[in-house]
Design an enzyme around this catalytic site. Structure first.
Site, PDB file in Angstrom:
ATOM      1  N   GLU A 100      -9.435 -11.148  -2.007  1.00 14.66           N
ATOM      2  CA  GLU A 100      -9.751 -11.527  -0.636  1.00 14.66           C
ATOM      3  C   GLU A 100     -10.306 -12.943  -0.551  1.00 14.66           C
ATOM      4  OE1 GLU A 100     -11.005  -7.387   1.426  1.00 14.66           O
ATOM      5  OE2 GLU A 100     -12.178  -7.947  -0.297  1.00 14.66           O
TER       6      GLU A 100
ATOM      7  N   CYS B  34     -15.256  -7.603 -10.688  1.00 12.92           N
ATOM      8  CA  CYS B  34     -16.303  -8.416 -11.308  1.00 12.92           C
ATOM      9  C   CYS B  34     -16.955  -7.595 -12.412  1.00 12.92           C
ATOM     10  CB  CYS B  34     -17.355  -8.803 -10.266  1.00 12.92           C
ATOM     11  SG  CYS B  34     -18.624  -9.937 -10.880  1.00 12.92           S
TER      12      CYS B  34
ATOM     13  N   CYS C 123     -24.021  -6.335 -10.725  1.00  9.92           N
ATOM     14  CA  CYS C 123     -25.274  -6.427  -9.973  1.00  9.92           C
ATOM     15  C   CYS C 123     -25.369  -5.156  -9.127  1.00  9.92           C
ATOM     16  CB  CYS C 123     -25.275  -7.664  -9.075  1.00  9.92           C
ATOM     17  SG  CYS C 123     -25.087  -9.202 -10.008  1.00  9.92           S
TER      18      CYS C 123
ATOM     19  N   CYS D  73     -24.391  -5.059  -5.240  1.00 10.37           N
ATOM     20  CA  CYS D  73     -23.149  -5.695  -4.769  1.00 10.37           C
ATOM     21  C   CYS D  73     -21.963  -4.746  -4.894  1.00 10.37           C
ATOM     22  CB  CYS D  73     -22.892  -6.962  -5.576  1.00 10.37           C
ATOM     23  SG  CYS D  73     -21.353  -7.795  -5.132  1.00 10.37           S
TER      24      CYS D  73
ATOM     25  N   GLY E  72     -15.791 -11.784  -7.736  1.00 10.69           N
ATOM     26  CA  GLY E  72     -15.790 -12.273  -9.106  1.00 10.69           C
ATOM     27  C   GLY E  72     -16.934 -13.215  -9.436  1.00 10.69           C
ATOM     28  N   GLU E  73     -17.077 -13.455 -10.729  1.00  9.25           N
ATOM     29  CA  GLU E  73     -18.070 -14.406 -11.233  1.00  9.25           C
ATOM     30  C   GLU E  73     -17.285 -15.629 -11.732  1.00  9.25           C
ATOM     31  OE1 GLU E  73     -21.212 -15.220 -11.395  1.00  9.25           O
ATOM     32  OE2 GLU E  73     -20.699 -16.820 -12.797  1.00  9.25           O
TER      33      GLU E  73
ATOM     34  N   SER F 199     -20.664 -20.741  -7.195  1.00  9.82           N
ATOM     35  CA  SER F 199     -21.836 -19.877  -7.222  1.00  9.82           C
ATOM     36  C   SER F 199     -21.800 -18.986  -8.462  1.00  9.82           C
ATOM     37  CB  SER F 199     -21.841 -19.010  -5.961  1.00  9.82           C
ATOM     38  OG  SER F 199     -22.983 -18.183  -5.934  1.00  9.82           O
TER      39      SER F 199
ATOM     40  N   SER G 187     -27.350 -17.414  -7.931  1.00 10.95           N
ATOM     41  CA  SER G 187     -27.868 -16.217  -7.277  1.00 10.95           C
ATOM     42  C   SER G 187     -29.094 -15.745  -8.045  1.00 10.95           C
ATOM     43  CB  SER G 187     -26.791 -15.121  -7.251  1.00 10.95           C
ATOM     44  OG  SER G 187     -25.697 -15.558  -6.475  1.00 10.95           O
ATOM     45  N   LEU G 188     -30.262 -16.020  -7.514  1.00 11.00           N
ATOM     46  CA  LEU G 188     -31.508 -15.729  -8.236  1.00 11.00           C
ATOM     47  C   LEU G 188     -31.978 -14.306  -7.940  1.00 11.00           C
ATOM     48  CD1 LEU G 188     -33.505 -17.086 -10.166  1.00 11.00           C
ATOM     49  CD2 LEU G 188     -34.878 -17.711  -8.155  1.00 11.00           C
ATOM     50  N   ASN G 189     -32.230 -14.023  -6.677  1.00 11.17           N
ATOM     51  CA  ASN G 189     -32.456 -12.655  -6.189  1.00 11.17           C
ATOM     52  C   ASN G 189     -33.707 -11.947  -6.685  1.00 11.17           C
ATOM     53  OD1 ASN G 189     -30.022 -13.096  -4.929  1.00 11.17           O
ATOM     54  ND2 ASN G 189     -28.817 -11.811  -6.297  1.00 11.17           N
TER      55      ASN G 189
ATOM     56  N   ASN H  76     -26.991  -7.249   3.386  1.00 10.50           N
ATOM     57  CA  ASN H  76     -26.024  -6.610   4.267  1.00 10.50           C
ATOM     58  C   ASN H  76     -25.956  -5.134   3.929  1.00 10.50           C
ATOM     59  OD1 ASN H  76     -25.107  -8.945   5.674  1.00 10.50           O
ATOM     60  ND2 ASN H  76     -24.015  -9.538   3.815  1.00 10.50           N
TER      61      ASN H  76
ATOM     62  N   CYS I 129     -21.186 -11.033   2.658  1.00 10.85           N
ATOM     63  CA  CYS I 129     -21.566 -11.136   1.245  1.00 10.85           C
ATOM     64  C   CYS I 129     -21.708  -9.750   0.623  1.00 10.85           C
ATOM     65  CB  CYS I 129     -22.908 -11.838   1.087  1.00 10.85           C
ATOM     66  SG  CYS I 129     -22.968 -13.468   1.785  1.00 10.85           S
TER      67      CYS I 129
END
Ligand code: SAH
Length: 382
Positions: free
Chosen positions: A99, A119, A123, A126, A168-169, A200, A222-224, A298, A341
């Protein structure tokens, strides 16, 4: 560079760099400068056949046809959100779904591009992670996304920015990402400025260093989380590259003087949205040329994770700003079509609607079926 050949033996010419097309053409007895003509036909004009390359000698075209083919993604569906966001569902040659999301915002049109099918990073929050990694996308598949979006949408939606934040990463697929980015950045190719492209990552440290040394694009991390334990809970990659090692790499990354690293911080209620987190985040950012992008989670039916109240997000942001950080809050876009996201990879193409006024007669292929050239019922989800 790996060469991508189809079952019929033909090679995907769009996964070749300009230099490789040059080498191929001289090997076939043609002049080197013809390669630039071919490259421009592929990436600027987006031709579908070698016959259309009218300024390339017929004899050269004849040789090209025998060895190469011009790859495209199949458009399975295009959905348009009430907020103007478009989601493209593509099918790869081997039937995988990927996508891209086009997000119009205040004169800016940002295309969010996928770099892998699924991916591997897993995580926990996600949804793309639920798919696991099916395969890496090749350079042509990464570069065809903006090319084909340009072809499908009119000038109102001219792509101004690109973010590698789809499925994906990207840095897990660096060997294909780098040649793809060359095509994005080449004036004779897709012709994007490096200022308008952002890669990213979850924080693959050696690959991050390799990327920064190779190309001057923008970097987002992406720290999170704000402690090692907290980050390990939601981002398994932290077991391989600790947050400390990641931040140290960010401190010393060879970036152009004008660039800052964007730190994405997905805010999850009761998990990482406390004022203690905000204070730790301020400390973590010391010595790093950074800006922070807060992304309120989200929500979705597959996870028991809540988005913090707006007041909590604002207080968190306020603390960062008060301590000298540049901090923004990402507005959720495209939620009604699962384009936000962390939601990519879940599209049901049978429910997807095509915006038919702009995209006529799209070839539609469903997994396991042949081609269906009929058109979707034209409708809008507004
Ligand atoms: N793998 C790369 C590229 C994907 S970017 C990376 O992780 O950076 C996708 C972004 O969406 C990441 O910052 C991720 O943390 C965030 N994300 C994932 N699920 C989300 C959700 N449900 N709500 C908000 N953001 C989410």
């Amino acid at each position: 560079m790996p060469v991508f050949a189809r079952a019929d033996g033909l090679i995907d010419i769009k996964s070749l760099s300009l230099a490789e097309i040059e080498a191929a053409l001289t090997g076939l007895g043609s002049e080197k400068f013809r390669a630039l003509q071919v490259y421009k036909w592929l990436w600027q004009r987006g031709v579908h056949s070698f016959d259309e390359m009218t300024n390339v000698a017929k004899a050269v075209r004849a040789v090209l046809v025998e060895r190469y083919y011009i790859s495209f993604l199949d458009v399975a569906a295009v959905q348009k959100s009430g907020d103007g966001t478009h989601k493209f569902l593509w099918l790869t040659e081997d039937g995988h779904r990927i996508e891209s999301v086009m997000i119009p915002d205040d004169g800016r049109n940002t295309l969010c591009v996928s770099t892998q099918v699924g991916c591997a990073m897993a995580c926990t929050f996600c949804l793309t992670g639920d798919l696991g990694l099916r395969r890496h996308l090749r350079p042509s598949e990464i570069a065809n996304q903006p090319l084909q979006v340009r072809e499908a949408l009119d000038a109102t939606y001219r792509i101004t920015n690109v973010v590698m934040m789809g499925m994906g990463e990207p840095l897990h697929n660096l060997d294909n990402l780098l040649p793809a980015l060359e095509i994005y950045l080449d004036e004779q190719g897709l012709n994007f400025s490096h200022r308008k492209i952002t890669v990213s990552t979850v924080g693959l440290v050696p690959q991050l260093q390799r990327l920064a040394e190779a190309l001057p694009v923008n970097v987002a991390v992406s720290l999170n989380a704000t402690t090692e334990e907290q980050r390990r809970l939601v981002m398994p990659i932290t077991r391989k590259y600790s947050m400390e090692a990641l931040l140290e790499a960010c401190r010393t990354l060879p970036l152009k003087a004008t660039k800052r690293i964007t730190f994405e911080y997905v805010m999850m209620a009761g998990f990482n949205d406390s004022m203690a987190d905000a204070q730790r985040l301020v400390r973590l950012m010391r010595g790093i040329k950074s800006k922070v992008n807060l992304i309120p989670y989200n929500e979705n039916p597959d996870r028991d994770i809540r988005r913090p109240a707006d007041s909590v997000v604002r207080a968190f942001q306020g603390h960062l700003v008060k301590h000298g950080l540049q901090a923004s809050v990402r507005v959720t876009r495209g939620r009604d079509i699962s384009a936000a996201c962390g939601q990519l990879g879940k599209t049901d193409p049978t429910k997807a609607l095509v915006e038919g006024q702009k995209i006529a007669a799209i070839r539609i292929r469903r997994e396991g079926e042949g081609y269906d050239t009929s058109r979707f019922v034209l409708d809008d989800i507004v």
